[in-house]
Motif scaffolding. Structure first.
Motif, PDB file in Angstrom:
ATOM      1  N   ARG A 162       0.827  -1.202   0.000  1.00  0.00           N
ATOM      2  CA  ARG A 162       0.000   0.000   0.000  1.00  0.00           C
ATOM      3  C   ARG A 162       0.868   1.261   0.000  1.00  0.00           C
ATOM      4  N   ARG A 163       1.913   1.276   0.818  1.00  0.00           N
ATOM      5  CA  ARG A 163       2.782   2.457   0.888  1.00  0.00           C
ATOM      6  C   ARG A 163       3.571   2.651  -0.400  1.00  0.00           C
ATOM      7  N   SER A 164       3.952   1.550  -1.030  1.00  0.00           N
ATOM      8  CA  SER A 164       4.688   1.652  -2.289  1.00  0.00           C
ATOM      9  C   SER A 164       3.831   2.309  -3.361  1.00  0.00           C
ATOM     10  N   VAL A 165       2.568   1.868  -3.480  1.00  0.00           N
ATOM     11  CA  VAL A 165       1.676   2.455  -4.474  1.00  0.00           C
ATOM     12  C   VAL A 165       1.382   3.903  -4.127  1.00  0.00           C
ATOM     13  N   ALA A 166       1.166   4.206  -2.842  1.00  0.00           N
ATOM     14  CA  ALA A 166       0.879   5.581  -2.418  1.00  0.00           C
ATOM     15  C   ALA A 166       2.033   6.512  -2.756  1.00  0.00           C
ATOM     16  N   GLN A 167       3.260   6.029  -2.623  1.00  0.00           N
ATOM     17  CA  GLN A 167       4.420   6.859  -2.958  1.00  0.00           C
ATOM     18  C   GLN A 167       4.418   7.225  -4.433  1.00  0.00           C
ATOM     19  N   HIS A 168       4.087   6.253  -5.281  1.00  0.00           N
ATOM     20  CA  HIS A 168       4.007   6.532  -6.718  1.00  0.00           C
ATOM     21  C   HIS A 168       2.907   7.543  -7.021  1.00  0.00           C
ATOM     22  N   LEU A 169       1.792   7.431  -6.308  1.00  0.00           N
ATOM     23  CA  LEU A 169       0.683   8.349  -6.545  1.00  0.00           C
ATOM     24  C   LEU A 169       1.031   9.767  -6.107  1.00  0.00           C
ATOM     25  N   ARG A 170       1.853   9.895  -5.091  1.00  0.00           N
ATOM     26  CA  ARG A 170       2.240  11.235  -4.637  1.00  0.00           C
ATOM     27  C   ARG A 170       3.218  11.899  -5.604  1.00  0.00           C
ATOM     28  N   GLN A 171       3.903  11.086  -6.390  1.00  0.00           N
ATOM     29  CA  GLN A 171       4.922  11.619  -7.296  1.00  0.00           C
ATOM     30  C   GLN A 171       4.385  11.928  -8.685  1.00  0.00           C
ATOM     31  N   GLY A 172       3.222  11.395  -9.034  1.00  0.00           N
ATOM     32  CA  GLY A 172       2.687  11.604 -10.379  1.00  0.00           C
ATOM     33  C   GLY A 172       1.221  11.961 -10.356  1.00  0.00           C
ATOM     34  N   LYS A 173       0.689  12.321 -11.531  1.00  0.00           N
ATOM     35  CA  LYS A 173      -0.712  12.703 -11.635  1.00  0.00           C
ATOM     36  C   LYS A 173      -1.603  11.471 -11.561  1.00  0.00           C
ATOM     37  N   LEU A 174      -2.601  11.520 -10.690  1.00  0.00           N
ATOM     38  CA  LEU A 174      -3.474  10.375 -10.513  1.00  0.00           C
ATOM     39  C   LEU A 174      -4.306  10.105 -11.757  1.00  0.00           C
ATOM     40  N   LEU A 175      -4.707  11.178 -12.471  1.00  0.00           N
ATOM     41  CA  LEU A 175      -5.534  10.977 -13.650  1.00  0.00           C
ATOM     42  C   LEU A 175      -4.781  10.270 -14.763  1.00  0.00           C
ATOM     43  N   CYS A 176      -3.451  10.253 -14.679  1.00  0.00           N
ATOM     44  CA  CYS A 176      -2.653   9.522 -15.654  1.00  0.00           C
ATOM     45  C   CYS A 176      -2.418   8.089 -15.206  1.00  0.00           C
ATOM     46  N   SER A 177      -2.872   7.737 -14.005  1.00  0.00           N
ATOM     47  CA  SER A 177      -2.619   6.408 -13.456  1.00  0.00           C
ATOM     48  C   SER A 177      -3.894   5.801 -12.859  1.00  0.00           C
ATOM     49  N   PRO A 178      -4.967   5.666 -13.653  1.00  0.00           N
ATOM     50  CA  PRO A 178      -6.214   5.122 -13.092  1.00  0.00           C
ATOM     51  C   PRO A 178      -6.041   3.697 -12.575  1.00  0.00           C
ATOM     52  N   ASP A 179      -5.195   2.916 -13.236  1.00  0.00           N
ATOM     53  CA  ASP A 179      -4.975   1.545 -12.773  1.00  0.00           C
ATOM     54  C   ASP A 179      -4.274   1.531 -11.414  1.00  0.00           C
ATOM     55  N   MET A 180      -3.345   2.476 -11.204  1.00  0.00           N
ATOM     56  CA  MET A 180      -2.640   2.526  -9.927  1.00  0.00           C
ATOM     57  C   MET A 180      -3.567   3.015  -8.818  1.00  0.00           C
ATOM     58  N   VAL A 181      -4.472   3.924  -9.155  1.00  0.00           N
ATOM     59  CA  VAL A 181      -5.470   4.369  -8.181  1.00  0.00           C
ATOM     60  C   VAL A 181      -6.334   3.183  -7.762  1.00  0.00           C
ATOM     61  N   ALA A 182      -6.777   2.413  -8.755  1.00  0.00           N
ATOM     62  CA  ALA A 182      -7.599   1.236  -8.462  1.00  0.00           C
ATOM     63  C   ALA A 182      -6.815   0.229  -7.629  1.00  0.00           C
ATOM     64  N   GLN A 183      -5.531   0.076  -7.939  1.00  0.00           N
ATOM     65  CA  GLN A 183      -4.692  -0.863  -7.180  1.00  0.00           C
ATOM     66  C   GLN A 183      -4.558  -0.413  -5.733  1.00  0.00           C
ATOM     67  N   TYR A 184      -4.346   0.879  -5.529  1.00  0.00           N
ATOM     68  CA  TYR A 184      -4.210   1.399  -4.166  1.00  0.00           C
ATOM     69  C   TYR A 184      -5.500   1.182  -3.382  1.00  0.00           C
ATOM     70  N   LEU A 185      -6.637   1.492  -3.997  1.00  0.00           N
ATOM     71  CA  LEU A 185      -7.915   1.343  -3.302  1.00  0.00           C
ATOM     72  C   LEU A 185      -8.210  -0.125  -3.013  1.00  0.00           C
ATOM     73  N   ALA A 186      -7.835  -1.001  -3.939  1.00  0.00           N
ATOM     74  CA  ALA A 186      -8.037  -2.431  -3.691  1.00  0.00           C
ATOM     75  C   ALA A 186      -7.197  -2.896  -2.515  1.00  0.00           C
ATOM     76  N   LEU A 187      -5.944  -2.472  -2.465  1.00  0.00           N
ATOM     77  CA  LEU A 187      -5.072  -2.852  -1.356  1.00  0.00           C
ATOM     78  C   LEU A 187      -5.609  -2.328  -0.023  1.00  0.00           C
ATOM     79  N   SER A 188      -6.237  -1.168  -0.079  1.00  0.00           N
ATOM     80  CA  SER A 188      -6.706  -0.532   1.151  1.00  0.00           C
ATOM     81  C   SER A 188      -8.062  -1.054   1.628  1.00  0.00           C
ATOM     82  N   LEU A 189      -8.920  -1.428   0.673  1.00  0.00           N
ATOM     83  CA  LEU A 189     -10.320  -1.650   1.035  1.00  0.00           C
ATOM     84  C   LEU A 189     -10.881  -3.034   0.749  1.00  0.00           C
ATOM     85  N   GLN A 190     -10.355  -3.757  -0.223  1.00  0.00           N
ATOM     86  CA  GLN A 190     -11.080  -4.941  -0.674  1.00  0.00           C
ATOM     87  C   GLN A 190     -11.111  -6.083   0.342  1.00  0.00           C
ATOM     88  N   HIS A 191     -10.176  -6.088   1.296  1.00  0.00           N
ATOM     89  CA  HIS A 191     -10.149  -7.183   2.263  1.00  0.00           C
ATOM     90  C   HIS A 191     -10.841  -6.830   3.579  1.00  0.00           C
TER      91      HIS A 191
END
Length: 239
Positions: free
Chosen positions: A104-133
């Motif tokens: 989760r922290r690894s994906v969050a770091q990438h999201l802080r460094q780049g535009k989220l709208l350019c990384s919809p798959d990474m946003v989905a990955q972060y939310l899945a790691l945070s919420l799906q379980h």
């Protein structure tokens, strides 16, 4: 020798306890040569526990545990007491949670460094790691700056198995405190069905109206359910 829980553990060779030495080395060689994507869930689980937990189960037992808990999702969501009933101590739970948090922290770091709208798959990955379980509904908000980079991601409300009380005033307050220029809303459906309910749609509209008064657009509302996700933006449901 059978454990007190009835799960039978294979005899281990001398040396550090965990996955049997020959098998662990074989899995490690494959990991280095082929990458983690080529290993089964049971092999990854057995390798992780072999490195981090005393008397970790061998891969065959790891496979049985995955079946018992309904896969990786159920295993990650299981509380320590439930793992204990399967014959695993708190160290096993700690390794699972540490692995999940590192991802989760690894994906969050990438999201802080780049535009989220350019990384919809990474946003989905972060939310899945945070919420799906999570066994209960969680409502979270991702606060973005003017360049759509992640400022903060927070779980603002926690509910029951089927609903969460969300207060728009609190969402607006946190958005102002974070100096957010935009937000992405998210919540999980523990039922495993990602389709939004009428209440989800009404809540999204209410939050959009509230935040629009502050000139803070809602870029998306993502529902996470098991291995599925539903995006309000992708389905044209944002006002």
């Amino acid at each position: 020798m059978p454990s007190s829980s009835g799960i039978r553990h294979a005899a281990l060779p001398p040396g550090r306890p965990g996955v049997p030495r020959t098998n662990r080395r074989d899995v490690q060689r494959r990991l280095l040569a082929e990458g983690p994507g080529q290993l089964s869930d049971a092999e990854l689980l057995g390798l992780a526990w072999g490195l981090g937990v005393r008397r970790a189960p061998p891969p065959l037992t790891a496979a049985a545990l995955l079946e018992q808990f309904g896969g990786m999702g159920g295993l990650f969501a299981a509380p320590p007491t439930q793992l204990a009933r399967a014959g695993l101590g708190p160290a096993a739970w700690s390794v699972l949670q540490a692995a999940l948090e590192l991802a989760r922290r690894s994906v969050a770091q990438h999201l802080r460094q780049g535009k989220l709208l350019c990384s919809p798959d990474m946003v989905a990955q972060y939310l899945a790691l945070s919420l799906q379980h999570r066994p209960r509904e969680i409502f979270a908000v991702m606060f973005l700056d003017a360049r759509n980079r992640l400022l903060a991601a927070e779980e603002l409300f926690q509910g029951t198995l089927s609903q969460t009380a969300v207060y728009p005033r609190e969402v607006a307050r946190r958005a102002l405190e974070c100096n957010a220029a935009a937000v992405i809303l998210a919540h999980n459906h523990p039922s495993g069905v990602a389709e939004p309910s009428p209440a989800d749609r009404e809540l999204t509209n209410t939050l959009q109206r509230t935040l629009r008064c502050l000139d803070i657009p809602v870029l998306d509302h993502v529902i996470v359910a098991g291995g599925q996700r539903f995006s309000f933006a992708e389905h044209g449901l944002l006002q």
